[in-house]
Design an enzyme around this catalytic site. Structure first.
Site: not given
Length: 248
Positions: A16, A18, A37, A60, A87, A155, A190, A197
């Site tokens: 999913r 990007m 993924d 993983d 990514n 992050y 995304t 947010t």
């Protein structure tokens, strides 16, 4: 003739957002692509929709043995790997440093940063056999500035780590015709960003010169350029795609 004809790519976190967008663009431009993924259902469906030049492998990214398996299966299916797009990533808890749980910190670092080390370590030998390679590490605007709208030490730390690893890899393997660059998106439309947010970008919108969130495909255009031979003299660099947020 596609811009990635003859290329073999691995794109992580590709079910999913990007990652999905990058995989679609790569296929369109002639690459053979392995999508990885943990979301097997979505990943399999996407790979099936992209045709015979796409394959999904459940992975993983924090497990070295999974990386070895992905490389082995990719080489057996498509040949030596020439592109790696690291990514896969998570945002982690949005809390102040004092409130950040140690286990949560390590989880973010493992998925966002450690996985990119493991990916490069596993894939570079295949690129050495191919005689060419491009590693594109997805970082963030948070890999260039300490805070961009909300507190999230883990992050930020993970995305700064990505930037440093990219430069180290570029310096070590440039003589082998292997390039490494980091991409630093700002606010992208995304699922992960909307969850953090809102659909309008929250308070960060006042810092975005263009007045809107980016679409994932706009980031894919940059990733495609860095993956292709068009960027053959670009390595060890960070590439901002943030509509001016870092210009303040």
């Amino acid at each position: 003739m596609g811009r990635l004809d003859g290329k073999v790519a691995i794109v992580t976190g590709a079910s999913r957002g990007m990652g999905e967008s990058h995989a679609k663009r790569f296929i369109k431009e002639g690459a053979k692509v392995v999508l990885t993924d943990l979301n097997e259902e979505a990943g399999q469906a996407l790979a099936a929709s992209l045709g015979e030049n796409a394959r999904f492998i459940k992975q993983d990214v924090t497990v070295a043995a999974d990386w070895d398996r992905v490389v082995t299966e990719t080489e057996a299916t498509f040949g030596n790997i020439t592109i790696l797009v690291n990514n896969a990533g998570i945002l982690g808890p949005v809390v102040n440093t004092v409130g950040l749980d140690e286990a949560a910190y390590h989880k973010v670092m493992s998925i966002n940063a450690d996985s990119q080390f493991l990916g490069a370590k596993a894939v570079i030998p295949s690129m050495l056999k191919a005689g060419i390679g491009s590693i594109v590490n997805i970082s963030s605007l948070a890999g260039l500035r300490a805070n961009y709208g909300f507190p999230n030490l883990a992050y930020v730390a993970s995305k700064f780590a990505t930037r440093g690893m990219t430069k180290a890899i570029a310096s070590e393997y440039g003589a082998n015709n292997i390039r490494a660059n980091s991409v630093h998106p700002g606010f992208i439309n995304t699922p992960m960003m909307v969850e953090a947010t809102d659909e309008g970008g929250g308070d960060a919108m006042r810092e975005i010169f263009l007045g809107r969130l980016a679409e994932a495909d706009e980031v894919s255009s940059l990733v495609l350029f860095l993956a292709s031979d068009e960027s053959s003299y670009i390595t060890g660099a960070e590439h901002k795609i943030d509509a001016g947020m870092s210009a303040h």
